[in-house]
Design a protein around this motif. Structure first.
Motif, PDB file in Angstrom:
ATOM      1  N   GLU A   1      35.703  15.418  11.780  1.00  0.00           N
ATOM      2  CA  GLU A   1      36.605  15.537  10.642  1.00  0.00           C
ATOM      3  C   GLU A   1      37.290  14.226  10.295  1.00  0.00           C
ATOM      4  OE1 GLU A   1      37.727  18.445   8.706  1.00  0.00           O
ATOM      5  OE2 GLU A   1      35.647  18.754   9.241  1.00  0.00           O
ATOM      6  N   ASN A   2      37.743  13.501  11.316  1.00  0.00           N
ATOM      7  CA  ASN A   2      38.568  12.320  11.052  1.00  0.00           C
ATOM      8  C   ASN A   2      38.765  11.573  12.367  1.00  0.00           C
ATOM      9  OD1 ASN A   2      40.531  10.478  10.360  1.00  0.00           O
ATOM     10  ND2 ASN A   2      41.770  11.928   9.199  1.00  0.00           N
TER      11      ASN A   2
ATOM     12  N   LEU B   1      45.851  10.579  17.840  1.00  0.00           N
ATOM     13  CA  LEU B   1      46.490  11.681  18.567  1.00  0.00           C
ATOM     14  C   LEU B   1      46.428  11.453  20.077  1.00  0.00           C
ATOM     15  CD1 LEU B   1      45.280  14.938  16.759  1.00  0.00           C
ATOM     16  CD2 LEU B   1      47.504  13.837  16.619  1.00  0.00           C
TER      17      LEU B   1
ATOM     18  N   ARG C   1      52.300   8.745  14.968  1.00  0.00           N
ATOM     19  CA  ARG C   1      52.384   8.056  13.703  1.00  0.00           C
ATOM     20  C   ARG C   1      51.858   8.894  12.544  1.00  0.00           C
ATOM     21  NH1 ARG C   1      49.483   2.796  11.217  1.00  0.00           N
ATOM     22  NH2 ARG C   1      50.352   3.352   9.227  1.00  0.00           N
ATOM     23  N   SER C   2      52.549   8.863  11.422  1.00  0.00           N
ATOM     24  CA  SER C   2      52.003   9.478  10.221  1.00  0.00           C
ATOM     25  C   SER C   2      51.600   8.370   9.266  1.00  0.00           C
ATOM     26  CB  SER C   2      53.030  10.389   9.554  1.00  0.00           C
ATOM     27  OG  SER C   2      53.956   9.618   8.821  1.00  0.00           O
ATOM     28  N   PHE C   3      50.798   8.736   8.284  1.00  0.00           N
ATOM     29  CA  PHE C   3      50.230   7.725   7.400  1.00  0.00           C
ATOM     30  C   PHE C   3      50.726   7.891   5.980  1.00  0.00           C
ATOM     31  CE2 PHE C   3      47.588   8.069  11.035  1.00  0.00           C
ATOM     32  CZ  PHE C   3      47.085   6.810  11.255  1.00  0.00           C
TER      33      PHE C   3
ATOM     34  N   ASN D   1      46.571  12.057   6.169  1.00  0.00           N
ATOM     35  CA  ASN D   1      45.525  11.823   7.145  1.00  0.00           C
ATOM     36  C   ASN D   1      45.478  12.998   8.114  1.00  0.00           C
ATOM     37  OD1 ASN D   1      43.682  10.649   8.813  1.00  0.00           O
ATOM     38  ND2 ASN D   1      44.759   8.712   9.001  1.00  0.00           N
ATOM     39  N   VAL D   2      44.774  14.046   7.711  1.00  0.00           N
ATOM     40  CA  VAL D   2      44.673  15.223   8.565  1.00  0.00           C
ATOM     41  C   VAL D   2      43.193  15.538   8.790  1.00  0.00           C
ATOM     42  CG1 VAL D   2      46.874  16.168   7.823  1.00  0.00           C
ATOM     43  CG2 VAL D   2      44.810  16.780   6.584  1.00  0.00           C
ATOM     44  N   PHE D   3      42.901  16.632   9.483  1.00  0.00           N
ATOM     45  CA  PHE D   3      41.516  17.084   9.655  1.00  0.00           C
ATOM     46  C   PHE D   3      41.245  18.082   8.533  1.00  0.00           C
ATOM     47  CE2 PHE D   3      43.081  16.215  14.033  1.00  0.00           C
ATOM     48  CZ  PHE D   3      42.329  15.068  14.262  1.00  0.00           C
ATOM     49  N   PRO D   4      40.584  17.646   7.445  1.00  0.00           N
ATOM     50  CA  PRO D   4      40.594  18.420   6.199  1.00  0.00           C
ATOM     51  C   PRO D   4      40.007  19.822   6.297  1.00  0.00           C
ATOM     52  CG  PRO D   4      39.078  16.555   6.071  1.00  0.00           C
ATOM     53  CD  PRO D   4      39.880  16.377   7.311  1.00  0.00           C
TER      54      PRO D   4
ATOM     55  N   ARG E   1      47.318  22.210  16.653  1.00  0.00           N
ATOM     56  CA  ARG E   1      46.941  22.563  18.027  1.00  0.00           C
ATOM     57  C   ARG E   1      46.227  21.391  18.706  1.00  0.00           C
ATOM     58  NH1 ARG E   1      43.622  24.099  21.527  1.00  0.00           N
ATOM     59  NH2 ARG E   1      41.915  23.382  20.218  1.00  0.00           N
TER      60      ARG E   1
ATOM     61  N   ALA F   1      46.773  18.314  18.215  1.00  0.00           N
ATOM     62  CA  ALA F   1      47.783  17.329  18.601  1.00  0.00           C
ATOM     63  C   ALA F   1      48.445  17.728  19.908  1.00  0.00           C
ATOM     64  CB  ALA F   1      48.823  17.191  17.495  1.00  0.00           C
TER      65      ALA F   1
ATOM     66  N   GLU G   1      51.580  16.808   8.416  1.00  0.00           N
ATOM     67  CA  GLU G   1      51.548  15.573   9.216  1.00  0.00           C
ATOM     68  C   GLU G   1      52.727  15.511  10.176  1.00  0.00           C
ATOM     69  OE1 GLU G   1      50.060  12.099   8.696  1.00  0.00           O
ATOM     70  OE2 GLU G   1      49.251  12.242   6.679  1.00  0.00           O
TER      71      GLU G   1
ATOM     72  N   ILE H   1      52.148  17.773  13.032  1.00  0.00           N
ATOM     73  CA  ILE H   1      51.209  17.177  13.987  1.00  0.00           C
ATOM     74  C   ILE H   1      51.958  16.258  14.948  1.00  0.00           C
ATOM     75  CG2 ILE H   1      49.297  15.528  14.173  1.00  0.00           C
ATOM     76  CD1 ILE H   1      48.125  16.782  11.636  1.00  0.00           C
ATOM     77  N   LEU H   2      52.857  15.459  14.404  1.00  0.00           N
ATOM     78  CA  LEU H   2      53.634  14.541  15.249  1.00  0.00           C
ATOM     79  C   LEU H   2      54.555  15.310  16.196  1.00  0.00           C
ATOM     80  CD1 LEU H   2      54.714  11.588  12.967  1.00  0.00           C
ATOM     81  CD2 LEU H   2      52.747  11.811  14.462  1.00  0.00           C
TER      82      LEU H   2
END
Lengths: 346, 272
Positions: free
Chosen positions: A205-206, A213, B101-103, B107-110, B119, B121, B175, B178-179
């Motif tokens: 995915e990325n 992470l 870090r966020s962007f 920037n995620v897993f689409p 999860r 993360a 995001e 996720i952090l």
């Protein structure tokens, strides 16, 4: 406590049961004995589907789940068949030892290919894997090792133990191949459902995000390539037993392309999709060949294009979309095209 | 060298107390060809503080973030995390040391679900990711942590949705979740309100305020929204042309004439 089995689980169990009954059903329908004639022929057809299914599934772990597009997958399949052949014919090893050897060689090979190719990504990785496969293709064709590999003639006359003879013990071989595919599927499913499998999907995915992470993505990609390589090599070994030979075509680009075709037809990232894709490729190939002769790949190409157009996520992948979204997908895809055509005519 | 930028020190004075420095850049420099995107930056962030980096476009803020988070390696200089040199550590090691870090660009897993995004993360922080024979869903604690983080940012109801289908503002909050699930001590947020509809900004502000109040995490953020910066920050660093122009609390920065001319401009002088 009773575990609830989902509908897909029942469907899978029903499919396995149907495949177990298939030889006998064929015998009843045709009135021929189960070990001869049409029943025997169709068992052979499905045996090839089972072997290809495992090979396609191994490619799916790499391409569909981890997002690694390799053009060298034939390397593992071909090497598996050669290792089995050489061990049985020249080293005189028993079958179980030769199988173990396939695993050892495949692990070593995947680690080497992985460590060297995973330093780059995208098109570069694709080209590096292609180069590795071509290297072994040339090695297998080389006359220097004719004594061992049979060079361009291939490794002929692999001595298979009589109890597993693909000709004399066809029914037994059928069940061995079915069991092989089933076990490999369950193993692969275990892997993709594991925490490790979740990270593989995250990489697809990325990848930069996965690294951010805290995942060392190189390690996970290496694991994916190793599991995939071993699975493909075992399928290759099985194929050598079935054909009683190993030949250079198994190492060729065509073999890799087949993996790609089966995965895309069935649906990448679904495991069962590529297995179904193997069935489609094998059976459609047979029928098209019967109907159109040696030019059948031309027709197959058209069928393939239609599948990609109408089932963009593969047969299984698109099926898993809800019916409504499939319709809207077609409408989007073809409605716009029709609209554009109408506009152009005005 | 600019303003009152901190030099090598391991304590930093802010809000009336001495606090430990969590991350520090020493002479951090990054060239892109002839361009010095970040040019000898010294910055020290106090643990538990809310520290904002502001500056005009092209000031080097995002590059500084890339260097601090290990996403990019500096031409020269050092990054210290709690006094430990992390300059040359690979990205995933830095993440494990508690830097999240966020962007600027989402920037995620689409194609994964919102829950699975978070999860993953949480799982990254544990030691179970190589348990290839186990079922991912068997590790309940990661899912619970993910759901908790989604609750904090107000996305609990969308857990099952595919991340790509979320509206932009929700993706920004994803995001953050996720952090939070990664439980990083230090959150580097690169323009969390970028591209967000104006009416969604207060919601995000509330989330950030909540994180700061309830978790004691250190937040370092790059932000253009002055409302967010001025109302939340303990400390503001102003960057200009790759260098630190000034550093101080919001009142000092708002009153600083050099900052006003370089960045804030006339408009802000009259704002409350």
């Amino acid at each position: 406590m009773i575990r609830r089995i989902p509908p897909a689980g029942w469907a899978g169990a029903a499919l396995v049961a149907a495949l177990c009954l298939f030889p006998f059903a064929m015998a009843m329908i045709t009135g021929q004995p189960v070990g001869e004639g049409a029943p025997k022929f169709w068992q052979g057809m499905l045996i090839q589907v089972f072997i290809l299914a495992v090979y396609a599934m191994s490619y799916d772990l790499l391409m569909g789940y981890t997002g690694i597009l390799s053009f060298g997958h034939a390397l593992f399949f071909g090497t598996g068949s050669y290792v089995l052949g050489i061990m049985l014919k020249h080293a005189g090893w028993p079958l179980w030892q030769a199988t173990l050897m396939i695993v050892v060689v495949a692990v070593a090979q995947s680690l080497i290919v992985g460590v060297l190719s995973l330093r780059v990504s995208g098109v570069y990785l694709t080209m590096v894997t292609l180069a590795f496969a071509q290297m072994f293709f040339i090695l297998a064709e080389a006359t220097d090792f004719r004594e061992w590999t049979g060079a361009e003639d291939g490794l002929q006359g692999i001595p298979i133990p009589a109890w597993l003879s693909p000709t004399d013990q066809r029914l037994r071989f059928y069940f061995v191949a079915l069991g092989f595919a089933l076990i490999m599927y369950l193993l692969a499913r275990r892997v993709v459902n594991s925490p490790t499998g979740a990270v593989m999907v995250a990489i697809r995915e990325n990848e930069p995000r996965a690294r951010m992470l805290g995942y060392n993505t190189f390690v996970y990609k290496l694991i994916a390539i190793t599991i995939s390589g071993v699975m493909a090599a075992l399928a290759g070994g099985m194929n050598a037993i079935w054909n009683l030979n190993a030949n250079t075509a198994m190492l060729g680009v065509g073999t890799t392309i087949n993996a790609l075709l089966m995965t895309i037809i069935g649906g990448a990232g679904s495991l069962v999709g590529p297995m179904l894709g193997a069935g489609v490729l094998q059976l459609l190939g047979y029928w098209l060949n019967a109907a159109f002769g040696p030019r059948w790949p031309l027709i197959f190409g058209v069928v393939y294009i239609l599948i990609v157009l109408f089932f963009p996520y593969g047969l299984v992948g698109t099926w898993r979309l809800r019916g409504g979204s499939l319709l809207s997908l077609w409408r989007r895809r073809f409605g716009e095209a029709r609209q554009a055509a109408t506009d152009a005519r005005r | 060298m600019g303003g009152c930028a901190a030099h090598t020190q391991d304590k930093k004075y802010y809000g009336g107390t001495l606090s430990e420095v969590i991350i520090q850049a020493v002479g951090l420099t990054r060239h892109f060809g002839g361009l010095r995107a970040v040019d000898g930056v010294d910055i020290a962030v106090a643990a538990g503080s809310f520290h904002a980096i502001i500056g005009p476009n092209g000031a080097g803020k995002t590059t500084l973030f890339n260097l601090l988070s290990g996403f990019m390696k500096p031409t020269s200089g050092q990054v210290l995390l709690r006094g430990r040199d992390i300059t040359r550590l690979p990205l995933h090691r830095i993440a494990h040391l508690g830097v999240g870090r966020s962007f600027q660009i989402t920037n995620v897993f689409p194609s994964l679900s919102v829950l699975e995004n978070v999860r993953l993360a949480a799982q990254a922080q544990g030691r179970d990711s190589l348990k290839i024979w186990a079922h991912a869903a068997a590790f309940r604690r990661y899912e619970e942590r993910a759901r908790h983080a989604l609750g904090l940012v107000g996305l609990a109801a969308r857990a099952a949705d595919v991340a790509a289908t979320l509206p932009h503002g929700d993706k920004r909050r994803l995001e953050l979740a996720i952090l939070l699930a990664a439980d990083s001590e230090l959150l580097l947020l690169d323009e969390p309100t970028a591209g967000m509809a104006t009416e969604q900004v207060p919601l995000l502000l509330e989330v950030l305020r909540g994180i700061r109040r309830d978790t004691g995490k250190t937040i370092l953020l790059v932000e253009h929204n002055m409302g967010v910066v001025m109302s939340l920050s303990d400390m503001i660093t102003v960057m200009h042309q790759g260098r630190v122009l000034a550093e101080g609390d919001p009142a000092a920065i708002a009153a600083n004439p050099a900052v006003q001319s370089a960045y804030l401009g006339e408009a802000y002088r009259h704002a409350p």
